[in-house]
Scaffold this motif. Sequence first.
Motif, PDB file in Angstrom:
ATOM      1  N   ASN A  62      17.574   7.973  -0.865  1.00 47.35           N
ATOM      2  CA  ASN A  62      17.066   7.446   0.415  1.00 47.35           C
ATOM      3  C   ASN A  62      15.863   6.526   0.177  1.00 47.35           C
ATOM      4  N   SER A  63      15.313   5.985   1.235  1.00 48.05           N
ATOM      5  CA  SER A  63      14.158   5.084   1.108  1.00 48.05           C
ATOM      6  C   SER A  63      12.949   5.808   0.530  1.00 48.05           C
ATOM      7  N   SER A  64      12.763   7.051   0.917  1.00 45.15           N
ATOM      8  CA  SER A  64      11.591   7.791   0.429  1.00 45.15           C
ATOM      9  C   SER A  64      11.623   7.891  -1.089  1.00 45.15           C
ATOM     10  N   GLU A  65      12.796   8.214  -1.631  1.00 47.78           N
ATOM     11  CA  GLU A  65      12.901   8.311  -3.088  1.00 47.78           C
ATOM     12  C   GLU A  65      12.642   6.944  -3.719  1.00 47.78           C
ATOM     13  N   ALA A  66      13.174   5.903  -3.084  1.00 43.99           N
ATOM     14  CA  ALA A  66      13.012   4.546  -3.623  1.00 43.99           C
ATOM     15  C   ALA A  66      11.529   4.154  -3.652  1.00 43.99           C
ATOM     16  N   LEU A  67      10.797   4.463  -2.575  1.00 43.86           N
ATOM     17  CA  LEU A  67       9.377   4.093  -2.509  1.00 43.86           C
ATOM     18  C   LEU A  67       8.562   4.912  -3.507  1.00 43.86           C
ATOM     19  N   THR A  69       0.264  -1.533   5.450  1.00 41.12           N
ATOM     20  CA  THR A  69      -0.147  -1.774   6.841  1.00 41.12           C
ATOM     21  C   THR A  69      -0.265  -0.450   7.595  1.00 41.12           C
ATOM     22  N   ILE A  70      -0.903  -0.526   8.714  1.00 42.01           N
ATOM     23  CA  ILE A  70      -1.111   0.647   9.573  1.00 42.01           C
ATOM     24  C   ILE A  70       0.215   1.134  10.168  1.00 42.01           C
ATOM     25  N   GLN A  71       1.239   0.286  10.112  1.00 41.49           N
ATOM     26  CA  GLN A  71       2.506   0.655  10.767  1.00 41.49           C
ATOM     27  C   GLN A  71       3.469   1.392   9.838  1.00 41.49           C
ATOM     28  N   GLU A  72       3.032   1.705   8.621  1.00 43.82           N
ATOM     29  CA  GLU A  72       3.998   2.285   7.678  1.00 43.82           C
ATOM     30  C   GLU A  72       4.414   3.711   8.038  1.00 43.82           C
ATOM     31  N   HIS A  73       5.666   3.992   7.766  1.00 48.74           N
ATOM     32  CA  HIS A  73       6.202   5.354   7.791  1.00 48.74           C
ATOM     33  C   HIS A  73       5.484   6.136   6.682  1.00 48.74           C
ATOM     34  N   HIS A  74       5.366   7.449   6.834  1.00 41.20           N
ATOM     35  CA  HIS A  74       4.672   8.248   5.803  1.00 41.20           C
ATOM     36  C   HIS A  74       5.229   7.972   4.407  1.00 41.20           C
ATOM     37  N   SER A  75       6.510   7.675   4.336  1.00 36.79           N
ATOM     38  CA  SER A  75       7.113   7.446   3.010  1.00 36.79           C
ATOM     39  C   SER A  75       6.571   6.199   2.336  1.00 36.79           C
ATOM     40  N   ASN A  76       5.968   5.304   3.111  1.00 34.43           N
ATOM     41  CA  ASN A  76       5.326   4.127   2.513  1.00 34.43           C
ATOM     42  C   ASN A  76       3.814   4.171   2.738  1.00 34.43           C
ATOM     43  N   PHE A  77       3.319   5.348   2.990  1.00 34.05           N
ATOM     44  CA  PHE A  77       1.875   5.507   3.231  1.00 34.05           C
ATOM     45  C   PHE A  77       1.320   6.557   2.264  1.00 34.05           C
ATOM     46  N   LYS A  97      -2.293  -5.532  -6.966  1.00 32.72           N
ATOM     47  CA  LYS A  97      -1.135  -5.354  -7.854  1.00 32.72           C
ATOM     48  C   LYS A  97       0.158  -5.380  -7.046  1.00 32.72           C
ATOM     49  N   LEU A  98       0.081  -4.828  -5.839  1.00 34.66           N
ATOM     50  CA  LEU A  98       1.308  -4.728  -5.051  1.00 34.66           C
ATOM     51  C   LEU A  98       1.002  -4.690  -3.550  1.00 34.66           C
ATOM     52  N   VAL A  99       1.870  -5.351  -2.787  1.00 34.04           N
ATOM     53  CA  VAL A  99       1.816  -5.268  -1.324  1.00 34.04           C
ATOM     54  C   VAL A  99       3.101  -4.580  -0.890  1.00 34.04           C
ATOM     55  N   SER A 100       2.978  -3.527  -0.097  1.00 38.53           N
ATOM     56  CA  SER A 100       4.181  -2.791   0.313  1.00 38.53           C
ATOM     57  C   SER A 100       4.180  -2.642   1.832  1.00 38.53           C
ATOM     58  N   LEU A 101       5.194  -3.181   2.472  1.00 43.86           N
ATOM     59  CA  LEU A 101       5.197  -3.123   3.947  1.00 43.86           C
ATOM     60  C   LEU A 101       6.615  -2.978   4.503  1.00 43.86           C
ATOM     61  N   ALA A 102       6.642  -2.433   5.713  1.00 45.02           N
ATOM     62  CA  ALA A 102       7.929  -2.257   6.395  1.00 45.02           C
ATOM     63  C   ALA A 102       8.448  -3.610   6.873  1.00 45.02           C
ATOM     64  N   HIS A 103       9.749  -3.727   6.921  1.00 46.09           N
ATOM     65  CA  HIS A 103      10.382  -4.929   7.472  1.00 46.09           C
ATOM     66  C   HIS A 103      10.371  -4.841   9.001  1.00 46.09           C
ATOM     67  N   HIS A 132       7.089  10.601  14.643  1.00 40.49           N
ATOM     68  CA  HIS A 132       8.017   9.710  13.934  1.00 40.49           C
ATOM     69  C   HIS A 132       7.570   9.417  12.500  1.00 40.49           C
ATOM     70  N   CYS A 133       6.899  10.385  11.873  1.00 35.90           N
ATOM     71  CA  CYS A 133       6.419  10.207  10.483  1.00 35.90           C
ATOM     72  C   CYS A 133       5.563   8.949  10.369  1.00 35.90           C
ATOM     73  N   ALA A 134       4.749   8.712  11.384  1.00 33.89           N
ATOM     74  CA  ALA A 134       3.856   7.554  11.342  1.00 33.89           C
ATOM     75  C   ALA A 134       2.532   7.950  11.992  1.00 33.89           C
ATOM     76  N   LEU A 135       1.937   9.033  11.493  1.00 29.54           N
ATOM     77  CA  LEU A 135       0.702   9.537  12.117  1.00 29.54           C
ATOM     78  C   LEU A 135      -0.442   8.533  12.092  1.00 29.54           C
ATOM     79  N   PRO A 136      -0.664   7.791  10.994  1.00 25.56           N
ATOM     80  CA  PRO A 136      -1.763   6.813  11.037  1.00 25.56           C
ATOM     81  C   PRO A 136      -1.602   5.814  12.186  1.00 25.56           C
ATOM     82  N   LEU A 137      -0.385   5.350  12.409  1.00 28.81           N
ATOM     83  CA  LEU A 137      -0.144   4.415  13.518  1.00 28.81           C
ATOM     84  C   LEU A 137      -0.415   5.094  14.860  1.00 28.81           C
TER      85      LEU A 137
END
Length: 413
Positions: free
Chosen positions: A99-104, A122-130, A169-175, A369-374
């Motif tokens: 799944n995406s979580s494993e990929a991230l 970004t502030i909008q990331e799902h926990h899996s990208n946060f 080194k890296l920028v990681s964000l949701a589409h 929705h697994c986006a508590l920071p948002l």
Amino acid sequence: MRLDLLVDLWGAYMLDVDAVRKDFPSLKEGRVYLDSAASSLTPDPVIRKMVDYYSDYRANVGRGIYGISRRATDEFEAAREKIAAFIGAGRDELILLRNSSEALNLIASGVQFRRGDSVVITIQEHHSNFVVWQRVKERLGIDLKIVKSDRQGIFNLSDFEDAIDGKTKLVSLAHISNVLGVKLPVKEVAKLAHDQGSLVAIDGAQSAPHTSVNVKDLGCDFFAFSGHKMCGPTGAGALFIRGDLQEHVEPLCVGGGTIEDVGIDYYRLRRGPYRYEAGTPAIAESIGLGAAVDYLRSIGMQNISEHEQALTRRMMERLPEVPGIILYGPPNASDRAGIFSFNIKGLNSHDVALALDSAAGIMVRSGHHCALPLMKDLLAAEGSVRASVYLYNTLSEVDLFADALTEIAKTMA
Ligand SMILES: Cc1ncc(COP(=O)(O)O)c(C=O)c1O
């Protein structure tokens, strides 16, 4: 007559929703499924493809030389090729995961970070990208920068310009945000990042199912997505890693299948996707995801997007009519994908979701929705109700939903 009705009646796009619905056995009478952002339904051709594997050629892949093992390998590799082509990647750039979580997580543990590097999210990331990046910060002392949007979810590109520099080194964000349904400016950010020599990862969990994706056109180095959100089975997802990067990205797991050679005091990893696929993979699921790609392509990603746009326009007409609604995300239908998060003043999101289910068989998600920071930082809410649409939803379901919600708002608030 409303434009979306005309579109529907005159078939300006080529999606026959009644025919599509017949492909989904779980769309039973009385059920209105508006939770595809969490997980989509699975059509018959995908289910049949997996049953074929279990009943006709159940064997491991990449190992046996007997006939059905070779067939399993061929089907598995054919799926890889289709899934890769679906996002414009080469077959050797497509790693089959869960799944995406494993990929991230693979990206976070595989890229060689050093103290002093920064990662921009970004502030909008799902926990899996946060959380994955918070963990890299905790373990390796990187600097984690979080770019914020306004409350509607719109970013100012200059905030990315300020955050991304020579140390990034890296920028990681949701589409696409899984809460606000807003489309993030991924292409522009990728360009800014590459100009500073940093890598770009896109979390495509909410985009790949709904819109045509081409990783080369987006200009990203990594692209993660989940099969279960795009008509595939659970347990199958994928990660694109740009081919020339792969020798610099460590696998998450090593073991059987990942090794070119091993002796008592050395091992050498394989090249290509196998480097990352330790042990027996999710064979039936990956083959099923290949069939899901065939299915989506047979309908056409453009048709799916246009159908969802028609549903989105209707949602954005109807939802503001609901008494006490606080609708999050951009106000214009054209700025958003088919995800609608909201609260009803005075009501708890779980209570609204329960009422929708019991009163009208309407299934939506509620909570953070697994986006508590948002939720905390941007919306100042504990949670929200979230409805999300896909190719099998209809305009009349949107109306049913809006009517049921209006009734709930009137009687419960
Ligand atoms: C934007 C986004 N990223 C990542 C994920 C995690 O996906 P999965 O649960 O398939 O790993 C989700 C799931 O909802 C999501 O919406």
